[in-house]
Design an enzyme around this catalytic site. Structure first.
Site, PDB file in Angstrom:
ATOM      1  N   HIS A   1       0.823  -1.211   0.000  1.00 22.43           N
ATOM      2  CA  HIS A   1       0.000   0.000   0.000  1.00 22.43           C
ATOM      3  C   HIS A   1       0.854   1.257   0.000  1.00 22.43           C
ATOM      4  O   HIS A   1       1.575   1.539   0.964  1.00 22.43           O
ATOM      5  CB  HIS A   1      -0.879  -0.032   1.260  1.00 22.43           C
ATOM      6  CG  HIS A   1      -1.875   1.056   1.367  1.00 22.43           C
ATOM      7  ND1 HIS A   1      -2.004   1.822   2.510  1.00 22.43           N
ATOM      8  CD2 HIS A   1      -2.808   1.513   0.502  1.00 22.43           C
ATOM      9  CE1 HIS A   1      -2.994   2.687   2.350  1.00 22.43           C
ATOM     10  NE2 HIS A   1      -3.490   2.532   1.137  1.00 22.43           N
TER      11      HIS A   1
ATOM     12  N   GLU B   1       0.716  -0.245  -4.748  1.00 21.67           N
ATOM     13  CA  GLU B   1      -0.458   0.608  -4.947  1.00 21.67           C
ATOM     14  C   GLU B   1      -0.023   2.057  -4.823  1.00 21.67           C
ATOM     15  O   GLU B   1       0.918   2.361  -4.073  1.00 21.67           O
ATOM     16  CB  GLU B   1      -1.519   0.263  -3.891  1.00 21.67           C
ATOM     17  CG  GLU B   1      -2.842   1.004  -4.011  1.00 21.67           C
ATOM     18  CD  GLU B   1      -2.951   2.249  -3.126  1.00 21.67           C
ATOM     19  OE1 GLU B   1      -4.006   2.901  -3.167  1.00 21.67           O
ATOM     20  OE2 GLU B   1      -1.974   2.557  -2.408  1.00 21.67           O
TER      21      GLU B   1
ATOM     22  N   ASP C   1      -1.340   6.552  -5.441  1.00 21.43           N
ATOM     23  CA  ASP C   1      -2.402   7.562  -5.485  1.00 21.43           C
ATOM     24  C   ASP C   1      -1.981   8.669  -6.434  1.00 21.43           C
ATOM     25  O   ASP C   1      -0.845   9.137  -6.380  1.00 21.43           O
ATOM     26  CB  ASP C   1      -2.642   8.161  -4.099  1.00 21.43           C
ATOM     27  CG  ASP C   1      -2.954   7.108  -3.054  1.00 21.43           C
ATOM     28  OD1 ASP C   1      -4.078   6.584  -3.064  1.00 21.43           O
ATOM     29  OD2 ASP C   1      -2.061   6.802  -2.228  1.00 21.43           O
TER      30      ASP C   1
ATOM     31  N   HIS D   1      -1.014  11.014  -1.745  1.00 24.24           N
ATOM     32  CA  HIS D   1      -2.314  10.538  -1.257  1.00 24.24           C
ATOM     33  C   HIS D   1      -3.274  11.665  -0.911  1.00 24.24           C
ATOM     34  O   HIS D   1      -4.404  11.714  -1.387  1.00 24.24           O
ATOM     35  CB  HIS D   1      -2.130   9.644  -0.030  1.00 24.24           C
ATOM     36  CG  HIS D   1      -3.428   9.187   0.563  1.00 24.24           C
ATOM     37  ND1 HIS D   1      -4.084   9.905   1.546  1.00 24.24           N
ATOM     38  CD2 HIS D   1      -4.204   8.127   0.291  1.00 24.24           C
ATOM     39  CE1 HIS D   1      -5.215   9.276   1.856  1.00 24.24           C
ATOM     40  NE2 HIS D   1      -5.307   8.195   1.113  1.00 24.24           N
TER      41      HIS D   1
ATOM     42  N   GLU E   1      -4.518   4.241  -8.349  1.00 28.44           N
ATOM     43  CA  GLU E   1      -5.743   4.883  -7.848  1.00 28.44           C
ATOM     44  C   GLU E   1      -5.838   6.348  -8.263  1.00 28.44           C
ATOM     45  O   GLU E   1      -4.934   7.144  -7.965  1.00 28.44           O
ATOM     46  CB  GLU E   1      -5.823   4.790  -6.327  1.00 28.44           C
ATOM     47  CG  GLU E   1      -7.093   5.405  -5.778  1.00 28.44           C
ATOM     48  CD  GLU E   1      -7.245   5.279  -4.267  1.00 28.44           C
ATOM     49  OE1 GLU E   1      -8.073   6.005  -3.700  1.00 28.44           O
ATOM     50  OE2 GLU E   1      -6.510   4.464  -3.667  1.00 28.44           O
TER      51      GLU E   1
END
Length: 295
Positions: free
Chosen positions: A44, A71, A73, A86, A154
């Protein structure tokens, strides 16, 4: 340092014109389902319990620990550059208050890419990581490629950045991430915004997509029209809910999947794995990997 790292982990707990695919591209199959197998472990924001989130250091740490899936952002700067961060503010994870003290509330969208490039994105986590930067999406994708990693990508708060999906897909395409190999086995694009996921699916129906949330079981068939995954927080799911997800087929005709987040301890990892989830998104990928091997 450990107190700072604990605070960091707590903060993390919140997983040209675009060329559309040809008819043959829409027939491509997405990344294979992991149902019935041990869940994939996704680092993450990189291995973010051990290095500053969304930096090269974090994805390099995940690589060094043996994790292929990471992952990230994605948000947009004032001058239209996509960057990896993020929060929609730079305050928590950079020294922006020190460098630009008169520009509160330090929103990403209020700074140019060149201004953000001057910020230290590592010292907040540990002096060891002083000098880490906020990567642009182009820089980040090149690092992920260099590391031979796979990506859960994301779009963060896309409602703030009209057109970010088309822009992001263009960059992915230009960096070689929308070819058949990457689309089939190395990429998932997710968002908390159903509209954003729908947009990605419309622009590139071959790309595997995930909706972040926990829709009611009754609403799952509607989400399955445009999302290959329902990616829910681990505290909101049950074995019955996971079974309801798996009972449906996504837009590519494959069983719907679930990557759950943010799982950072062994009992929660074993619980989620017991439900049959396809993937576990975690700040502590080593802890989850060990727990799954013991399970």
């Amino acid at each position: 340092m450990y107190a700072r790292a604990a605070a960091t982990t707590a903060a993390l707990l919140g997983a040209g014109a675009l060329v559309l695919p040809t008819a043959t591209a829409t027939a491509q199959t997405p990344a294979p389902s992991t149902q019935h197998d041990r869940p994939l472990v996704v680092a993450h924001r990189g291995a973010s319990a051990y290095a500053p989130e969304n930096t090269f250091a974090a994805i390099d740490k995940a690589r060094d620990m043996g994790f292929r899936w990471v992952e990230n952002d994605v948000q947009r700067t004032k001058d239209g550059e996509l960057v990896i961060v993020h929060d929609d503010t730079l305050k928590r994870t950079t020294n922006v208050e020190e460098v630009y003290p008169d520009r509160a509330p330090w929103k990403v969208a209020d700074f140019t890419a060149a201004e953000i490039a001057k910020l230290d994105a590592g010292s907040w986590f540990s002096p060891k990581y002083a000098g880490q930067r906020v990567p642009t999406l182009k820089q980040y994708m090149r690092r992920v490629s260099h590391n031979h990693q796979k990506l859960v990508f994301e779009f963060k708060k896309p409602e703030l950045y009209p057109g970010i999906e088309k822009q992001g897909l263009r960059i992915l395409r230009n960096e070689g991430w929308l070819d058949k190999h990457h689309v089939q086995s190395k990429l998932v694009i997710q968002s908390f915004s159903a509209d954003s996921v729908k947009t990605v699916h419309k622009l590139r129906p071959d790309v595997k997509t995930g909706f972040l949330g926990t829709p009611s079981v009754a609403d799952l068939p509607e989400y399955a029209r445009f999302a290959d995954q329902i990616n829910s927080t681990h505290t909101s799911i049950s074995a019955a809910y996971v079974s309801a997800i798996h009972a449906l087929k996504g837009p590519h005709g494959k069983p719907l999947e679930i990557f759950t987040w943010t799982v950072n301890d062994a009992p929660s990892a074993k619980r989620a794995a017991g439900f049959g989830v396809n993937g576990i998104i975690t700040n502590t990928p080593d802890v989850v990997r060990k727990a799954l091997r013991e399970d």
